[in-house]
Design an enzyme around this catalytic site. Sequence first.
Site, PDB file in Angstrom:
ATOM      1  N   GLU A 178     -20.449  13.733  -9.046  1.00 50.52           N
ATOM      2  CA  GLU A 178     -20.514  12.367  -8.814  1.00 50.52           C
ATOM      3  C   GLU A 178     -22.066  12.031  -8.330  1.00 50.52           C
ATOM      4  O   GLU A 178     -22.842  12.965  -8.142  1.00 50.52           O
ATOM      5  CB  GLU A 178     -19.592  12.301  -7.550  1.00 50.52           C
ATOM      6  CG  GLU A 178     -19.544  10.797  -6.630  1.00 50.52           C
ATOM      7  CD  GLU A 178     -19.069   9.671  -7.701  1.00 50.52           C
ATOM      8  OE1 GLU A 178     -20.127   9.314  -8.568  1.00 50.52           O
ATOM      9  OE2 GLU A 178     -18.181   8.996  -7.532  1.00 50.52           O
TER      10      GLU A 178
ATOM     11  N   HIS B 267     -10.758  11.266 -11.382  1.00 49.73           N
ATOM     12  CA  HIS B 267      -9.811  12.165 -10.680  1.00 49.73           C
ATOM     13  C   HIS B 267      -8.825  11.381  -9.680  1.00 49.73           C
ATOM     14  O   HIS B 267      -9.010  10.168  -9.470  1.00 49.73           O
ATOM     15  CB  HIS B 267     -10.514  13.237  -9.632  1.00 49.73           C
ATOM     16  CG  HIS B 267     -11.133  12.601  -8.551  1.00 49.73           C
ATOM     17  ND1 HIS B 267     -10.910  12.185  -7.433  1.00 49.73           N
ATOM     18  CD2 HIS B 267     -12.578  12.125  -8.562  1.00 49.73           C
ATOM     19  CE1 HIS B 267     -11.705  11.352  -6.673  1.00 49.73           C
ATOM     20  NE2 HIS B 267     -12.806  11.568  -7.296  1.00 49.73           N
TER      21      HIS B 267
END
Length: 200
Positions: free
Chosen positions: A79, A9
């Site tokens: 994550e 990202h």
Amino acid sequence: MGDLFLVRHGETEWSRSGRHTGRTDVPLTEHGREEARRLVPLIRSQRIGAAFVSPLQRARETARLIGVPDARVDADLREWDYGGYEGVTTVDIQRSRPGWFLFTDGVAPGPPDHPGESPEQVGERADRVLAKADAALADTEGAVVLIAHGHFLRVLTARRLGLPPQHGALFQLATGALCRLGTEHGRPVVAGWNIRPRAE
């Protein structure tokens, strides 16, 4: 067998300041949005068969901005759970734990809903994602795109190459970057890494 394209990202306020950002759902900065937009020509130049994205907004917005808004949300792409180190920088952690290194030392325990993960636990999630990606590659023509997070994608790369999760430390990954994992003579290889088009 097609290629795997990994997209980290774009920049967030926390990634810019070096704070460990696991489950905290922070948005992209405007610079992070621009990093994602710059990947559009690279994504459009590929034949994409399937795409998967982390449930966190910074990854989902990146998916939309790079041109794969219909990517399937997969919780296994989230994550690393940093536990007690969520929101803390490496420099601050090393003040109390000199020499601390995420990929070998793991994290401090966190609250019950975010207890933290060991490198091996992150590796297990990466293996599950790779199994889903391989199923998609076998079921469709074209590449598979995974839009997720820096530390997780580094572990996933290590596992794709047959390495222990700790070897994700070898693959530095910038925000808004594209990587390609392919094959050579039937064996997995890094075919492109940290590809970031120049700003115009």
